[in-house]
Write a protein that holds these residues in place. Structure first.
Motif, mmCIF file in Angstrom:
data_model
loop_
_atom_site.group_PDB
_atom_site.id
_atom_site.type_symbol
_atom_site.label_atom_id
_atom_site.label_comp_id
_atom_site.label_asym_id
_atom_site.label_seq_id
_atom_site.Cartn_x
_atom_site.Cartn_y
_atom_site.Cartn_z
ATOM 1 N N PRO A 186 0.771 -1.312 0.033
ATOM 2 C CA PRO A 186 -0.026 0.086 -0.069
ATOM 3 C C PRO A 186 0.964 1.339 0.083
ATOM 4 C CG PRO A 186 -0.827 -1.462 1.630
ATOM 5 C CD PRO A 186 0.652 -2.079 1.164
ATOM 6 N N PHE A 187 1.931 1.098 0.674
ATOM 7 C CA PHE A 187 2.850 2.445 0.499
ATOM 8 C C PHE A 187 3.452 2.723 -0.744
ATOM 9 C CE2 PHE A 187 2.943 0.997 5.045
ATOM 10 C CZ PHE A 187 2.612 2.155 5.736
ATOM 11 N N ALA A 188 3.856 1.616 -1.298
ATOM 12 C CA ALA A 188 4.310 1.766 -2.683
ATOM 13 C C ALA A 188 3.317 2.279 -3.699
ATOM 14 C CB ALA A 188 5.208 0.550 -3.093
ATOM 15 N N ALA A 189 2.382 1.464 -3.692
ATOM 16 C CA ALA A 189 1.156 1.798 -4.543
ATOM 17 C C ALA A 189 0.746 3.137 -4.404
ATOM 18 C CB ALA A 189 -0.055 0.846 -4.566
ATOM 19 N N ALA A 190 0.436 3.675 -3.282
ATOM 20 C CA ALA A 190 0.035 5.050 -2.811
ATOM 21 C C ALA A 190 1.209 6.037 -3.171
ATOM 22 C CB ALA A 190 -0.281 5.332 -1.667
ATOM 23 N N THR A 191 2.458 5.827 -3.373
ATOM 24 C CA THR A 191 3.502 6.482 -3.697
ATOM 25 C C THR A 191 3.477 6.584 -5.344
ATOM 26 O OG1 THR A 191 4.923 5.998 -1.792
ATOM 27 C CG2 THR A 191 6.119 6.863 -3.875
ATOM 28 N N ALA A 192 3.249 5.630 -5.956
ATOM 29 C CA ALA A 192 3.283 5.762 -7.401
ATOM 30 C C ALA A 192 1.896 6.601 -7.813
ATOM 31 C CB ALA A 192 3.066 4.521 -7.937
ATOM 32 N N ALA A 193 0.745 6.387 -7.284
ATOM 33 C CA ALA A 193 -0.220 7.295 -7.504
ATOM 34 C C ALA A 193 -0.337 8.381 -7.134
ATOM 35 C CB ALA A 193 -1.569 6.429 -6.755
ATOM 36 N N TYR A 194 0.481 8.861 -6.153
ATOM 37 C CA TYR A 194 0.623 10.293 -5.494
ATOM 38 C C TYR A 194 1.710 11.031 -6.697
ATOM 39 C CZ TYR A 194 2.007 14.169 -2.886
ATOM 40 O OH TYR A 194 2.285 15.457 -2.045
ATOM 41 N N LEU A 195 2.473 10.420 -7.166
ATOM 42 C CA LEU A 195 3.493 10.899 -8.093
ATOM 43 C C LEU A 195 2.359 11.194 -9.556
ATOM 44 C CD1 LEU A 195 6.795 8.868 -7.886
ATOM 45 C CD2 LEU A 195 6.384 11.076 -7.202
ATOM 46 N N VAL A 196 1.692 10.522 -9.889
ATOM 47 C CA VAL A 196 0.858 10.774 -10.984
ATOM 48 C C VAL A 196 -0.129 11.673 -10.539
ATOM 49 C CG1 VAL A 196 -0.990 9.674 -12.497
ATOM 50 C CG2 VAL A 196 0.845 8.315 -11.832
ATOM 51 N N GLY A 197 -0.909 11.651 -9.547
ATOM 52 C CA GLY A 197 -1.707 13.021 -9.061
ATOM 53 C C GLY A 197 -1.044 14.090 -8.862
ATOM 54 N N SER A 198 0.342 14.039 -8.376
ATOM 55 C CA SER A 198 0.969 15.405 -8.471
ATOM 56 C C SER A 198 1.346 15.984 -9.682
ATOM 57 C CB SER A 198 2.235 15.040 -7.449
ATOM 58 O OG SER A 198 2.003 14.801 -6.144
ATOM 59 N N ALA A 199 1.461 15.261 -10.697
ATOM 60 C CA ALA A 199 1.898 15.860 -11.944
ATOM 61 C C ALA A 199 0.597 16.547 -12.504
ATOM 62 C CB ALA A 199 2.440 14.584 -12.841
ATOM 63 N N VAL A 200 -0.476 15.917 -12.281
ATOM 64 C CA VAL A 200 -1.567 16.231 -13.025
ATOM 65 C C VAL A 200 -2.176 17.590 -11.926
ATOM 66 C CG1 VAL A 200 -4.384 15.961 -13.092
ATOM 67 C CG2 VAL A 200 -2.694 13.948 -13.313
ATOM 68 N N ALA A 201 -1.934 17.433 -10.775
ATOM 69 C CA ALA A 201 -2.298 18.967 -10.119
ATOM 70 C C ALA A 201 -1.434 20.011 -10.333
ATOM 71 C CB ALA A 201 -2.417 18.148 -8.572
ATOM 72 N N LEU A 202 -0.032 19.514 -10.611
ATOM 73 C CA LEU A 202 1.085 20.782 -10.678
ATOM 74 C C LEU A 202 0.827 21.479 -12.016
ATOM 75 C CD1 LEU A 202 3.356 21.868 -9.145
ATOM 76 C CD2 LEU A 202 4.714 20.103 -10.135
ATOM 77 N N ALA A 203 0.448 20.506 -13.060
ATOM 78 C CA ALA A 203 0.319 21.111 -14.614
ATOM 79 C C ALA A 203 -1.079 21.723 -14.950
ATOM 80 C CB ALA A 203 0.793 19.770 -15.472
ATOM 81 N N THR A 204 -2.141 21.388 -14.182
ATOM 82 C CA THR A 204 -3.304 21.763 -14.775
ATOM 83 C C THR A 204 -4.310 22.626 -13.682
ATOM 84 O OG1 THR A 204 -4.529 19.866 -13.732
ATOM 85 C CG2 THR A 204 -3.595 19.568 -16.061
ATOM 86 N N GLU A 205 -5.156 23.316 -14.391
ATOM 87 C CA GLU A 205 -5.668 24.062 -13.114
ATOM 88 C C GLU A 205 -6.955 23.454 -12.603
ATOM 89 O OE1 GLU A 205 -5.574 27.459 -12.169
ATOM 90 O OE2 GLU A 205 -4.136 28.373 -13.520
ATOM 91 N N HIS A 206 -7.302 22.364 -13.194
ATOM 92 C CA HIS A 206 -8.600 21.681 -12.612
ATOM 93 C C HIS A 206 -8.300 20.193 -12.744
ATOM 94 C CE1 HIS A 206 -10.797 25.524 -12.551
ATOM 95 N NE2 HIS A 206 -10.503 25.830 -14.071
ATOM 96 N N PRO A 207 -7.785 19.687 -11.713
ATOM 97 C CA PRO A 207 -7.576 18.364 -11.837
ATOM 98 C C PRO A 207 -8.635 17.366 -12.020
ATOM 99 C CG PRO A 207 -6.134 19.346 -10.316
ATOM 100 C CD PRO A 207 -6.874 20.410 -10.579
ATOM 101 N N TRP A 208 -9.727 17.994 -11.381
ATOM 102 C CA TRP A 208 -11.017 16.918 -11.186
ATOM 103 C C TRP A 208 -11.608 16.653 -12.694
ATOM 104 C CZ3 TRP A 208 -13.083 13.958 -7.810
ATOM 105 C CH2 TRP A 208 -12.751 14.255 -6.437
ATOM 106 N N ARG A 209 -11.078 17.796 -13.499
ATOM 107 C CA ARG A 209 -11.594 17.605 -15.060
ATOM 108 C C ARG A 209 -10.927 16.611 -15.739
ATOM 109 N NH1 ARG A 209 -12.446 23.961 -16.683
ATOM 110 N NH2 ARG A 209 -14.043 24.582 -15.202
ATOM 111 N N TRP A 210 -9.765 16.440 -15.298
ATOM 112 C CA TRP A 210 -8.826 15.370 -15.963
ATOM 113 C C TRP A 210 -9.339 13.915 -15.604
ATOM 114 C CZ3 TRP A 210 -5.258 15.944 -19.803
ATOM 115 C CH2 TRP A 210 -4.982 17.123 -20.289
ATOM 116 N N TYR A 211 -9.699 13.969 -14.162
ATOM 117 C CA TYR A 211 -10.133 12.542 -13.793
ATOM 118 C C TYR A 211 -11.519 12.282 -14.115
ATOM 119 C CZ TYR A 211 -6.194 12.714 -10.260
ATOM 120 O OH TYR A 211 -4.964 12.791 -9.747
#
Length: 299
Positions: A186-211
Motif C-alpha cells: 500500500p505504501f508503494a502503490a500510494a506513492t506511485a499514485a501520488y506521483l501521477v496525481g501530483s503531476a496532474v495537479a501541478l500542471a493543470t488548473e482543474h485536476p478534477w476535470r482530467w479525472y
C-alpha cells in the motif's frame, strides 16, 4: 543609539541594498509540512470522520452475531490507500493552480525546487495517512474477531438442501494468509499514485476535470466496444490492478477437513511482477512530475 545602530542587532540584519540570505532547505521543508497540514486540515478531518463512521454498521452487525468473525480484505484496504495517494495532491495544491502561483516569484528559493519540496511534504502526510489506514484496518479486523487476509473461501460442510437456513457453523472457512512483504505494497502503490496525481495537479488548473475526463473516456470506449484497450491500464500484466494487489486472481486448490479438494479463486501474490510494475509506474509518475515542475524553473 550608536550601540543599537552599530552593535550586534544592526549587524544581524541585512544591510540596505543587500539581499537577505537564502533560507536552508531543511527550514523550507519544515515550513511546507506545516503549510500542507494547515491547508489540508478540512480533508484530514473529513477523512478521520469517515474512518470512524463507515465501519459502524459492520461493528453493529458483529455485535449482533458475536460468534461470526469478519476479516478485512487486504486488496480493499490497499485500493483505499492508493486512492488516497491519487487524490491527495488536489488537497496539497488546493486553490493554487498554475495561474495562482505568482507568489512563487516573491520566495527567496528556487521556484522549481520549492514546488518539489511542497510535493515531498504532501507525500510525507500521505504516507502517514496510509499507515493510519492500515492500522485502522487491522484494528477493525481484530475488533470483529478476524484478521487482515487475502480473502477467504467458504465451503459448505453439508449440501444446501439439508440446511435450509445455513449458519456460520455450517461452513468451513479457509483464510488465505498474508505474507509479511505485502505490508509495503500500500505504501508503494500510494506513492506511485501520488506521483501521477501530483503531476496532474501541478500542471493543470482543474485536476478534477482530467479525472472526470478519464472516467468519461472509459464509458465512451465501453459503449464503442473498445474498453479492453483502456482496461489494459488496470487489468494488464503491468497495470494498476497488479500494482495495488501485488498479484492476480487465480484458481487455487483447497483441501477441506473432510478430505475433498475444491478449487477457489484467490489473489496470488507475485513479488517479481509487482516489483516490475511498481518500478514502471513510479518512473512514469516521476517523469511526469519532473516535466510538470519545469514550468517553475528560473529563467
Amino acid at each position: 543609539m550608536d550601540t543599537l545602530v552599530n552593535g550586534p542587532l544592526a549587524d544581524a540584519a541585512p544591510r540596505a541594498g543587500t539581499a537577505a540570505p537564502a533560507p536552508r532547505w531543511a527550514g523550507v521543508a519544515r515550513e511546507q509540512l506545516r503549510a500542507v497540514a494547515a491547508g489540508a486540515r478540512p480533508e484530514m478531518t473529513s477523512g478521520a470522520a469517515l474512518l470512524v463512521l463507515l465501519p459502524l454498521p459492520m461493528l453493529v452487525e458483529h455485535a449482533r452475531t458475536p460468534g461470526h468473525a469478519a476479516d478485512m480484505h487486504f486488496a480493499m484496504v490497499a485500493l483505499l490507500c492508493t486512492l488516497v495517494g491519487l487524490f491527495a495532491p488536489m488537497a496539497v495544491w488546493k486553490g493554487e493552480g498554475p495561474a495562482r502561483r505568482g507568489y512563487f516569484w516573491s520566495l527567496p528559493v528556487d521556484r522549481s525546487r520549492h514546488a518539489l519540496v511542497k510535493v515531498a511534504a504532501g507525500w510525507g502526510w500521505t504516507m502517514a495517512a496510509v499507515g493510519l489506514l492500515l492500522l485502522w484496518g487491522a484494528l477493525l479486523a481484530w475488533m470483529m474477531g478476524g484478521e487482515m487476509t487475502l480473502g477467504d473461501t467458504r465451503v459448505p460442510l453439508r449440501p444446501y438442501s439439508e440446511v435450509p437456513r445455513p449458519t456460520p457453523a455450517d461452513f468451513y472457512v479457509h483464510r488465505w494468509p498474508m505474507e509479511a512483504w505485502l505490508w509495503m505494497v500500500p505504501f508503494a502503490a500510494a506513492t506511485a499514485a501520488y506521483l501521477v496525481g501530483s503531476a496532474v495537479a501541478l500542471a493543470t488548473e482543474h485536476p478534477w476535470r482530467w479525472y472526470a475526463g478519464f472516467v468519461l473516456c472509459w464509458a465512451l470506449l465501453g459503449m464503442a466496444g473498445l474498453r479492453e484497450e483502456l482496461a489494459t491500464l488496470v487489468n494488464g500484466r503491468y497495470g494498476w490492478g497488479v500494482m495495488v494487489t501485488a498479484g492476480e486472481w487465480k484458481q487455487a486448490a483447497l483441501r477441506t477437513p473432510a478430505g475433498a479438494t475444491v478449487f477457489a479463486g484467490r489473489f496470488v501474490p507475485d513479488p517479481a511482477r509487482w516489483s516490475a510494475t511498481i518500478a514502471l509506474w513510479m518512473a512514469i509518475g516521476a517523469a511526469a512530475l519532473a516535466f510538470a515542475a519545469r514550468r517553475h524553473q528560473e529563467r
